[in-house]
Design a protein around this motif. Sequence first.
Motif, short mmCIF file in Angstrom:
data_model
loop_
_atom_site.label_atom_id
_atom_site.label_comp_id
_atom_site.label_asym_id
_atom_site.label_seq_id
_atom_site.Cartn_x
_atom_site.Cartn_y
_atom_site.Cartn_z
N UNK A 123 0.85 -1.19 0.00
CA UNK A 123 0.00 0.00 0.00
C UNK A 123 0.88 1.24 0.00
N UNK A 124 0.26 2.40 -0.21
CA UNK A 124 0.95 3.67 0.02
C UNK A 124 0.15 4.44 1.07
N UNK A 125 0.86 5.29 1.84
CA UNK A 125 0.19 6.06 2.89
C UNK A 125 0.92 7.37 3.10
N UNK A 126 0.18 8.35 3.62
CA UNK A 126 0.77 9.64 3.97
C UNK A 126 1.73 9.42 5.14
N UNK A 127 3.00 9.71 4.92
CA UNK A 127 4.02 9.40 5.94
C UNK A 127 3.77 10.11 7.26
N UNK A 128 3.12 11.28 7.21
CA UNK A 128 2.88 12.03 8.45
C UNK A 128 1.85 11.36 9.35
N UNK A 129 1.14 10.36 8.82
CA UNK A 129 0.12 9.68 9.63
C UNK A 129 0.52 8.24 9.96
N UNK A 130 1.78 7.89 9.66
CA UNK A 130 2.28 6.56 9.98
C UNK A 130 3.18 6.66 11.23
N UNK A 131 3.37 5.51 11.88
CA UNK A 131 4.15 5.49 13.12
C UNK A 131 5.24 4.44 13.06
N UNK A 132 6.42 4.78 13.57
CA UNK A 132 7.47 3.74 13.66
C UNK A 132 7.04 2.69 14.68
N UNK A 133 7.32 1.44 14.40
CA UNK A 133 7.02 0.34 15.34
C UNK A 133 8.34 -0.31 15.71
N UNK A 134 8.81 -0.04 16.94
CA UNK A 134 10.08 -0.62 17.36
C UNK A 134 9.83 -1.90 18.13
N UNK A 135 10.87 -2.51 18.61
CA UNK A 135 10.74 -3.70 19.44
C UNK A 135 10.68 -4.97 18.62
N UNK A 136 10.55 -6.08 19.36
CA UNK A 136 10.64 -7.41 18.75
C UNK A 136 9.28 -8.07 18.58
N UNK A 137 8.21 -7.43 19.03
CA UNK A 137 6.89 -8.06 18.99
C UNK A 137 6.53 -8.41 17.54
N UNK A 138 6.02 -9.65 17.30
CA UNK A 138 5.71 -10.05 15.92
C UNK A 138 4.67 -9.12 15.27
N UNK A 139 4.78 -8.96 13.95
CA UNK A 139 3.91 -8.04 13.20
C UNK A 139 2.43 -8.33 13.45
N UNK A 140 2.04 -9.61 13.42
CA UNK A 140 0.62 -9.95 13.56
C UNK A 140 0.07 -9.53 14.92
N UNK A 141 0.93 -9.59 15.94
CA UNK A 141 0.47 -9.23 17.29
C UNK A 141 0.44 -7.72 17.52
N UNK A 142 1.18 -6.99 16.67
CA UNK A 142 1.15 -5.52 16.74
C UNK A 142 -0.12 -4.98 16.08
N UNK A 143 -0.55 -5.63 14.98
CA UNK A 143 -1.62 -5.08 14.13
C UNK A 143 -2.85 -4.61 14.92
N UNK A 144 -3.39 -5.44 15.85
CA UNK A 144 -4.61 -4.99 16.54
C UNK A 144 -4.42 -3.75 17.41
N UNK A 145 -3.18 -3.42 17.74
CA UNK A 145 -2.96 -2.22 18.54
C UNK A 145 -3.35 -0.97 17.75
N UNK A 146 -3.26 -1.05 16.42
CA UNK A 146 -3.37 0.16 15.59
C UNK A 146 -4.79 0.69 15.44
N UNK A 147 -5.81 -0.09 15.82
CA UNK A 147 -7.14 0.51 15.94
C UNK A 147 -7.81 0.03 17.21
N UNK A 148 -7.97 -1.28 17.35
CA UNK A 148 -8.62 -1.79 18.56
C UNK A 148 -7.92 -1.24 19.80
#
Length: 328
Positions: A123-148
């Motif tokens: 996908x493409x997105x406006x960079x000003x509305x994206x967030x860096x995700x640091x740490x070792x947590x797997x991608x799938x387990x991070x995903x629900x944080x982004x809205x729920x």
Amino acid sequence: MRAMILEKPGVPLQLVEKPDPTPGPGQVKVKISACGVCRTDLHVVDGDLPEPKLPIIPGHEIVGNVSALGEGVDHFKLGERIGIPWLGSTCGDCSFCKSGDENLCDKPGFTGYQIDGGYADVTVADADFCFPISGECPDAEIAPLLCAGLIGYRSLSMAGDSSGRIGIYGFGAAAHIVSQIACYQNRDVYAFTRPGDLAAQQFAVEMGAVWAGDSNCAPPQELDAAIIFAPVGSLVPSALRAVRKGGTVVCGGIHMSDIPAFPYQILWGERVLRSVANLTRQDAINFLELAPKVPIQTRVETFPLEDANLALEALRTGKLTGAAVLIP
Ligand SMILES: [Zn+2]
Ligand SMILES: [Zn+2]
């Protein structure tokens, strides 16, 4: 790229292949590794929300790695892991944007609703509305944080700091994250589920709830506040009856069935009924900083991208424990 596309509300998503999008000025291109399935996606697909861009690629809990930078983007690096949330753009000019309430912007763009989202591999997105995700947590387990996670966090903030006993109606993706934050803050969680949903009640207790029961029952103690995540208007009077004088009932969803008439008596006593709409970028910064301290651990059920319709159906029928996540 491959994507699951909604041609029009009420019909299943279709798998399509099409050329990759090119990042415009200020945008990043992202190779998606996981995208959460949110109840809002269900409302878009079912036609509960007005005027989606059509066709649209749903999905607004996106985790991936930057694969190309548009002109002028200098705060992300190629390969960096980032998250793309629901708030995809704002006008920057309306009274809400100017007063710091960008979640209420008059001309917003929402990911997976007006802007193509994450049920895809790119996908493409406006960079000003994206967030860096640091740490070792797997991608799938991070995903629900982004809205729920974000909406849950904002809802909990709106419930007030003095709410030690907090009710949560609807125990899905948002609730299981909020419970962990509430426990971290030394609050007691009272979880309400669909009547007879013992699996959800068991899940709530595992996530730290001190009590779990049917949504048509009164809690054993009067509550200080309640959050309603289930899209069921009849829960509003139930929640008002469960909270003490001066307590707040927060509606955390974007859509709800009609609220039945109720006696003024259950609102009287300075009880507050309010909704929570969208998120601000500051919410995301605050929440993503808090998440590893709790630490929040999400329970996810992964589906291949092409099974997006199955994931949506599992959410619709209440068959998920935790959050569904699509893996391209
Ligand atoms: Zn605005
Ligand atoms: Zn959402």
